[in-house]
Design an enzyme around this catalytic site. Structure first.
Site, PDB file in Angstrom:
ATOM      1  N   VAL A 181       8.278 -49.141  61.057  1.00  0.00           N
ATOM      2  CA  VAL A 181       9.241 -48.564  60.110  1.00  0.00           C
ATOM      3  C   VAL A 181       8.519 -48.113  58.838  1.00  0.00           C
ATOM      4  O   VAL A 181       8.768 -47.010  58.312  1.00  0.00           O
ATOM      5  CB  VAL A 181      10.356 -49.595  59.792  1.00  0.00           C
ATOM      6  CG1 VAL A 181      11.298 -49.052  58.736  1.00  0.00           C
ATOM      7  CG2 VAL A 181      11.130 -49.960  61.058  1.00  0.00           C
ATOM      8  N   CYS A 182       7.603 -48.935  58.368  1.00  0.00           N
ATOM      9  CA  CYS A 182       6.843 -48.589  57.157  1.00  0.00           C
ATOM     10  C   CYS A 182       6.052 -47.298  57.348  1.00  0.00           C
ATOM     11  O   CYS A 182       5.929 -46.478  56.427  1.00  0.00           O
ATOM     12  CB  CYS A 182       5.884 -49.714  56.797  1.00  0.00           C
ATOM     13  SG  CYS A 182       6.672 -51.296  56.546  1.00  0.00           S
ATOM     14  N   THR A 183       5.519 -47.121  58.529  1.00  0.00           N
ATOM     15  CA  THR A 183       4.745 -45.905  58.810  1.00  0.00           C
ATOM     16  C   THR A 183       5.619 -44.665  58.617  1.00  0.00           C
ATOM     17  O   THR A 183       5.206 -43.671  58.006  1.00  0.00           O
ATOM     18  CB  THR A 183       4.176 -45.968  60.240  1.00  0.00           C
ATOM     19  OG1 THR A 183       3.321 -47.120  60.322  1.00  0.00           O
ATOM     20  CG2 THR A 183       3.393 -44.723  60.595  1.00  0.00           C
TER      21      THR A 183
END
Ligand code: BEZ
Length: 212
Positions: free
Chosen positions: A44-46
């Site tokens: 998700v952070c990516t």
């Protein structure tokens, strides 16, 4: 004590993907977005950091500088940035703070122990040009943030800072805005030459002042 709206955003100096960075020097007279993510090399952070990179022109148009943060180290950030650039088809062009000792995370209350003892949640702070905290949001690790909403809030905050207006529910850039209650109806024509509609004495709408 946790930060609250209107507080001065605490200054800090920290290592980052682009070297040592001081928050106030980095921001200068700009607005800022400081946001944390739980960890490098996570899915998700990516997508979040890729999306932020793609919005570089939108943040610049709002005179807003962006800094991300996680508790991973600089080498990890640098390797992960290559992955973000590759997989999200963009170029990360903002610093990612390497908060290994959790100094900044603690300063900004980004670790919520009942969610995770060791990782930051998805905290986001909008900092005004006056260095005051204008927005605080916290999302869990499992939900990626909506960056259109963050731009929308910055638009609203900057309208309030520059004109005596607020924005109604679900407002989008270009739509009518609300004249703040502190302005007397008799004083509206002089302040808002585009006109206004009095729906109720306490609900006065006017065209967005900063567009033609
Ligand atoms: C993510 O960034 O993909 C993520 C991180 C921690 C928990 C769940 C998702």
């Amino acid at each position: 004590m946790a930060l609250r709206l209107g507080d001065i955003a605490p200054d800090f100096t920290a290592e980052s993907s682009v070297g040592t960075i001081n928050l106030y020097d980095f921001l200068g007279d700009s607005w800022g977005v400081l946001f944390s993510h739980p960890a490098d090399y996570t899915p998700v952070c990516t997508t979040e950091l890729g999306r932020t990179a793609k919005l570089a022109q939108e943040f610049a148009a709002r005179n807003t500088k962006v800094l991300a943060l996680s508790v991973d180290d600089v080498e990890s950030h640098k390797g992960w940035i290559q992955d973000i650039n590759e997989t999200q088809h963009t170029t990360v062009n903002f610093p990612i703070i390497a908060d290994k000792d959790k100094k900044v995370a603690e300063l900004y209350d980004m670790i919520h122990p009942n969610a995770s003892e060791s990782f930051t949640v998805r905290s986001l702070f909008v900092i005004g040009a006056d260095k005051k905290v204008k927005l605080i949001i916290s999302y869990p690790a499992s939900t990626g943030r909506n960056f259109d909403e963050i731009l929308r809030v910055i638009d609203s905050l900057q309208l309030t800072a520059n004109y005596s207006v607020a924005t109604p529910a679900d407002w989008k850039n270009g739509e009518d805005v609300v004249v703040i209650p502190a302005i007397k109806t008799a004083d509206i024509p002089a302040k808002f030459p585009k006109g206004f509609t009095e729906v109720k004495p306490y609900l006065r709408l006017t065209p967005q002042p900063n567009i033609d």
